[in-house]
Design an enzyme around this catalytic site. Structure first.
Site, PDB file in Angstrom:
ATOM      1  CD  GLU A  88      -1.295  -2.355   2.091  1.00  0.00           C
ATOM      2  OE1 GLU A  88      -2.100  -3.094   2.677  1.00  0.00           O
ATOM      3  OE2 GLU A  88      -0.056  -2.542   2.120  1.00  0.00           O
TER       4      GLU A  88
ATOM      5  CB  CYS B 142      -0.864   0.540   5.192  1.00  0.00           C
ATOM      6  SG  CYS B 142       0.762  -0.097   4.730  1.00  0.00           S
TER       7      CYS B 142
END
Length: 130
Positions: free
Chosen positions: A53, A87
């Site tokens: 990510e 993330c």
């Protein structure tokens, strides 16, 4: 299958995962429909590893994007992996709590859809710091 999930699956082959052997791919769709992908990159000391990510977000930001529509995350195990806390916080820097997170459950199951606010309630934002 959702094309964003498909893009997240395809990038997994480029992951560098000699320690965990757990390949993750992410595909981030910008507000204007462009897609940026990322895969995890492990490092022997683990703390320097990059998550899929993060790599996708960095690529999008590097190319001038700051507004995003949704992200798809997929592992080679098709286990419904969600973004980790780090993330999630990085996504929250650019996205509101309604931002869509798609998690790959495999070929026979639809992706599980979350709102970022479900995954990271009461996040730290610029307003929090003010």
């Amino acid at each position: 299958m959702d094309e964003l999930i498909e893009a997240a699956r395809e990038i997994q082959d480029r992951a560098h995962v000699p320690y965990s052997e757990y390949r993750v791919g992410a595909a981030l769709e910008t507000a204007d429909g462009e897609v940026f992908v990322g895969c995890n990159l492990e490092n022997a000391n683990y703390s320097n590893s990059l998550h899929a990510e993060e790599v996708a977000i960095a690529e999008a930001v590097k190319n001038g994007h700051r507004e995003f529509a949704r992200i798809a995350v997929s592992s080679d195990r098709r286990d419904g992996v969600t973004p980790c806390g780090m993330c999630r916080q990085t996504l929250a820097e650019f996205c509101d709590e309604a931002f869509v997170v798609l998690c790959d459950e495999g070929d026979d199951e639809p992706a599980t859809e979350y709102a970022l606010g479900e995954l990271l309630p009461n996040t730290i934002t610029q307003e929090t710091l003010e």
